[in-house]
Structure formats: C-alpha cells, structure tokens
Motif scaffolding. Structure first.
Motif, PDB file in Angstrom:
ATOM      1  N   ASN A 133       1.123  -1.818   0.524  1.00  0.00           N
ATOM      2  CA  ASN A 133       0.132  -0.494   0.928  1.00  0.00           C
ATOM      3  C   ASN A 133      -0.175   1.400   0.723  1.00  0.00           C
ATOM      4  OD1 ASN A 133      -0.157  -2.821   2.861  1.00  0.00           O
ATOM      5  ND2 ASN A 133       1.825  -1.795   4.332  1.00  0.00           N
ATOM      6  N   GLY A 168      -4.166   7.385   8.967  1.00  0.00           N
ATOM      7  CA  GLY A 168      -5.621   7.636   8.820  1.00  0.00           C
ATOM      8  C   GLY A 168      -6.562   7.601   7.484  1.00  0.00           C
ATOM      9  N   TYR A 226      -7.829   4.496   6.680  1.00  0.00           N
ATOM     10  CA  TYR A 226      -8.588   3.668   7.541  1.00  0.00           C
ATOM     11  C   TYR A 226     -10.128   4.484   7.405  1.00  0.00           C
ATOM     12  CZ  TYR A 226      -5.631   0.796   8.868  1.00  0.00           C
ATOM     13  OH  TYR A 226      -3.854  -0.166   9.251  1.00  0.00           O
ATOM     14  N   LEU A 281      -7.631   5.459  16.691  1.00  0.00           N
ATOM     15  CA  LEU A 281      -6.449   4.352  16.138  1.00  0.00           C
ATOM     16  C   LEU A 281      -6.098   3.432  16.817  1.00  0.00           C
ATOM     17  CD1 LEU A 281      -4.654   7.018  13.923  1.00  0.00           C
ATOM     18  CD2 LEU A 281      -6.301   5.526  12.646  1.00  0.00           C
ATOM     19  N   ARG A 306      -0.319  -2.849   7.058  1.00  0.00           N
ATOM     20  CA  ARG A 306      -0.860  -2.232   8.082  1.00  0.00           C
ATOM     21  C   ARG A 306       1.111  -0.925   8.532  1.00  0.00           C
ATOM     22  NH1 ARG A 306      -1.888  -7.196  11.006  1.00  0.00           N
ATOM     23  NH2 ARG A 306       0.186  -7.681  11.499  1.00  0.00           N
ATOM     24  N   THR A 352      -2.557  -0.192  12.958  1.00  0.00           N
ATOM     25  CA  THR A 352      -2.868  -1.590  12.841  1.00  0.00           C
ATOM     26  C   THR A 352      -4.495  -1.133  12.302  1.00  0.00           C
ATOM     27  OG1 THR A 352      -3.391  -1.989  15.538  1.00  0.00           O
ATOM     28  CG2 THR A 352      -1.592  -2.215  14.593  1.00  0.00           C
ATOM     29  N   GLY A 353      -5.572  -0.634  12.788  1.00  0.00           N
ATOM     30  CA  GLY A 353      -6.911   0.182  12.076  1.00  0.00           C
ATOM     31  C   GLY A 353      -7.403   0.799  13.420  1.00  0.00           C
ATOM     32  N   LEU A 354      -8.795   0.783  13.181  1.00  0.00           N
ATOM     33  CA  LEU A 354      -9.834   1.628  13.956  1.00  0.00           C
ATOM     34  C   LEU A 354      -9.724   0.548  15.098  1.00  0.00           C
ATOM     35  CD1 LEU A 354     -11.481   3.119  11.376  1.00  0.00           C
ATOM     36  CD2 LEU A 354     -10.080   4.095  12.526  1.00  0.00           C
ATOM     37  N   ALA A 372     -14.084  -2.249   5.307  1.00  0.00           N
ATOM     38  CA  ALA A 372     -12.715  -0.925   4.864  1.00  0.00           C
ATOM     39  C   ALA A 372     -13.020   0.432   4.026  1.00  0.00           C
ATOM     40  CB  ALA A 372     -12.176  -2.340   4.405  1.00  0.00           C
ATOM     41  N   ARG A 389     -11.449   3.629   3.175  1.00  0.00           N
ATOM     42  CA  ARG A 389     -10.397   4.758   3.143  1.00  0.00           C
ATOM     43  C   ARG A 389     -10.264   6.246   2.086  1.00  0.00           C
ATOM     44  NH1 ARG A 389      -5.520   2.593  -0.307  1.00  0.00           N
ATOM     45  NH2 ARG A 389      -4.978   4.670  -0.655  1.00  0.00           N
ATOM     46  N   ARG A 399     -17.415   6.292   9.630  1.00  0.00           N
ATOM     47  CA  ARG A 399     -18.097   4.891   9.518  1.00  0.00           C
ATOM     48  C   ARG A 399     -18.828   4.469   8.795  1.00  0.00           C
ATOM     49  NH1 ARG A 399     -13.618   6.220  10.473  1.00  0.00           N
ATOM     50  NH2 ARG A 399     -12.560   6.756  13.336  1.00  0.00           N
TER      51      ARG A 399
END
Length: 447
Positions: free
Chosen positions: A15, A47, A50, A153, A181, A327-329, A338, A340, A440
């Motif tokens: 990752n 973070g 995401y 998160l 993750r 695990t994500g937002l 997605a 980043r 976002r």
C-alpha cells in the motif's frame, strides 16, 4: 517506489504510503521515544491514502480536546470521569508525576485553563490492548475512537479476540494489509532499551509478502511484513536533501541460535543479524544484545531485531498486541471514487521542542507543502465536484462535514474543481505544513 519494498514472495501487496519523519519532543534526544508523535504520524500517513493531510500537532490536539471536554464544571478539579478515563487510556493515575495532576504548577488562570493550553503535551494517540477478561473495562478504546471519528477515518481495532499472536493477531493484521488497508501497530523498540512488554513505539504497516494465495490469511512462517517506523531507528535524522528509507522488513520466522525459530516474533527469540531485513539498519550496539532469557543485556551473546511484536500474555507479563486498521473514510461518498494526497516533503520543520509542547505552542511554520491530489475511479458519464477544504486548527477541522459537501462548500466559499467526462483527475495545491487539507470528490448533483 523504494527498492527496499520489492519483496521476493510470489504474492506481494504494498500500500503505497511514503515514509514520513515524526516529531520527537525530547529536543533531538532520540535515545528515547517518550512523548514522540509516532501514533499521530501513523494516522497522518494513513489519511493521505484517503485524501486528507492532518498535521501531527492537530491530530494530537483532537485527543487533548476530547479529554478537556471530560473536565466537568469545576475550574479547579477535573471530573471523576476524566480521571478514570485517563487511567484507563494511559495506564497511569491523573495525579502521578508526568501526568497533568502531578505536574500542575498552580497557574493563576486555574487548572482547567492550564490543561486546555498545556494538555497536548500529555495526550499521545495510542492503539489499545483488548482485555478479554470477562467484565473487563475496555473503555480505553473510546479516546482513540473519538479521534478517528473526528478525523473522518473508518477503522477496526484488534479487539474481542484471543491475544494469540500466530492464531489471531497476525491473520487479522494480514487480512487488512493485503486488502489495501494500513494497520497502525504497537511494537517493542530495542533502540530505547525499554523493558515494556507490550509496546513502546507505533508504526504503520503498509506491505505483505506471501508464497501462499492471499485468500488464505493464516499465519505462514515465510510471510514477510513491511512497515515504516517514522525515522525513529535511524536516530531521527533531520532532512538532509535525500530520501531516508524508514522501512523495515521482517520474515515471520528465521532460524537463530536461541530456539531455531523466530523472525520478529518474540516467543521464538530474535533472528540472526544476517537476516536481509538488516541490510540498511544502523548498529544498535548494546541494545541489540540479548541473554539466554531473551532479555536485553549488553553482555548477552545473542543479537536481536530492531523491533519485535509485543510479548504474548504468557511471557513476561505482557497484555498482548495493540493495533487498529484504517479501513477508509466514514464520510458519505460516491462508491469507487478514490482520492489520495502525496506531499513533496516527508517532514515538517522546525521540530517541536519540549518547551513548546509543554506550553501548548505549535512551532511557527514557514514551510510550504506542495500537495499532489490524485483522483481515480470516476465515471465518465457523471459530473463531479472536487472540494478543497482547509483548517488551521481543530475548531475549523470539526466543521468539515461527513456529507452534504456541495452545500457546505458553497456556503463557506471553498475551492471547487469541476470534473466531467474523465475517469481520473490530478491537481496541485500548495499549503503551509501546519494547516490541514481535506479533499472530497462528490457528484455535482449531490446536495
């Protein structure tokens, strides 16, 4: 990608989270990780994957804000709820030396106001160890949950399972990492020479290699783990113009002289220093020596890893392993999209000093980070808004919503990029390193 991340197993998942240098507030004394920002750096790093950059100082301030909210009505005395949660979370009494109740100097503005200003110094973000004892008080998870919730998160703790490293903990961690993750993990740090049997440093796990199919998340002796330690083990070198590889790789089991098994699992002893994972690591001197009981000993004839997992509950009184997966937002967002962020620097200078931390003063930051924002997974037949939100402090951060981004963004006049007919997009945004950036991407018709 750094060559150190190229694992040799037939199945590899990395990752792509770049290394990042954490602050340590002991004024360049890196012989100890006390009060270091390792947990905060782990959350910052996760973070980015995401679509948000939350500075270390701000992550910790969110935790300090939580404890201040527990204070109660009396300006001079904290509530019993705060004192109890403090003990549950940090494992030390509120009134002990090194805690606010033991350090309060009698400030003329009152205890509550002093803690509001100075509390950040004490409020490290920690993973917690689940207590499986029937009726045990596991409310210590609440502060961490509150921080991650405030930072939008989604997460999962290692909890409710038997503290068995091989049967439960490693499979839980492996499941998350191979599914993309990151895992925030507590490890033992032998550079500090600590006798803590649980963990004394926090790292972020970003990779896994296995010669078995990833659909099988069981423990395998030849699996290999990759994590970033945020620069602690290389003595916290300040930036010198080059990339510092803060990555560590450990094969689960490697033959050694103590038990003939091992890897980085403490119950199997410590591996031989010829393990490839040692290729770039500095000489730790006496902290790498162990005696026959697997205990750090400057005269010991065995050599240990830089890091190990926590001792199992059956050994030297440990309570077990502590970790949570990001695990994500937790926000309401279009499925498949997605975002980043990558930054052009992996550090923030100047580093915070003990005096600043104890007095609630964030260092004046003259540093600018250039954020590269990458968005993927867009539907070419859908119109999108990419919202750029910034926050200078936790109060501004708390106003960023978890839904209704178009309405909120228009209300405050946030920067908005329109995207149509594309399956991906990329933007660059320059911002002071002590300011949070939250990006976002939502459908343009979303209210």
């Amino acid at each position: 990608m750094n060559a150190y991340l190229f694992l040799t197993q037939s199945n590899v998942r990395i990752n792509d989270i770049p290394p990042r240098l954490m602050w340590n507030i002991d004024d360049n004394n890196w012989s100890s990780s006390a009060s270091g920002y390792c947990g905060e750096t782990s959350v910052l790093s996760a973070g980015l994957l995401y679509g948000q950059y939350i500075p270390m100082y701000m992550v910790r301030q969110v935790l300090a804000d939580y404890f201040h909210k527990l204070w109660g009505d009396k300006a001079t005395t904290p509530s019993p709820e705060l004192e109890k949660m403090w003990l549950n979370y940090f494992g030390v009494e509120w009134k002990a030396k090194g805690s606010p109740g033991g350090d309060f100097p009698g400030d003329k503005d009152g205890f509550r106001n002093w803690f509001q200003k100075n509390g950040q110094y004490y409020c490290q973000l920690l993973p917690q160890i689940w207590n499986n004892t029937k009726g045990a008080d596991n409310s210590c998870f609440v502060p961490t949950n509150e921080v991650l919730k405030h930072l939008h998160l989604a997460h999962e703790h290692f909890e409710g399972m038997d503290q068995d490293t091989v049967k439960n903990f490693i499979p839980w961690m492996k499941k998350h990492v191979v599914n993309g993750r990151p895992v925030v993990l507590g490890v033992q740090d032998f550079l500090a020479g600590s006798e803590d049997t649980d963990f004394d440093h926090i790292v972020i796990v970003i990779g896994w290699g296995s010669n078995n199919d990833f659909s099988d998340t069981k423990y395998f002796a030849d699996d290999e783990i990759v994590f970033s330690d945020h620069g602690l083990m290389v003595c916290g070198q300040q930036p010198h113009g080059g990339s510092i590889p803060y990555y560590f790789r450990y094969i689960m089991e490697t033959e050694n002289d103590i038990t003939k098994t091992g890897g980085w699992l403490p119950d199997g002893g410590c591996p031989d220093p010829d393990n490839p994972a040692w290729n770039f690591i500095m000489d730790l001197g006496k902290y790498r020596n162990l005696n026959e009981q697997d205990v750090p000993d400057s005269d010991g004839k065995y050599t240990c890893n830089a890091y190990q997992l926590a001792q199992s509950p059956s050994k030297r009184g440990s309570d077990g392993n502590a970790a949570f997966a990001i695990t994500g937002l937790s926000d309401t967002l279009p499925q498949g999209v997605a975002v980043r962020i990558d930054t052009d620097r992996y550090y923030v200078v100047p580093c915070i000093t003990t005096h600043q931390a104890k007095n609630g003063a964030q260092p004046l930051c003259a540093q600018t980070l250039n954020h590269k924002i990458t968005i993927s997974g867009l539907n070419t037949g859908t119109d999108y808004n990419v919202w750029i939100f910034t926050a200078k402090d936790t109060n501004e951060l708390s106003h960023i919503p978890d839904s209704g981004f178009n309405a909120y963004g228009n209300k405050i006049g946030a920067i908005c990029y329109k995207v149509s007919g594309q399956n991906s997009a990329q933007y660059n945004y320059a911002l002071a390193a002590d300011v949070a950036l939250v990006v976002r991407c939502v459908e343009a018709t979303d209210k």
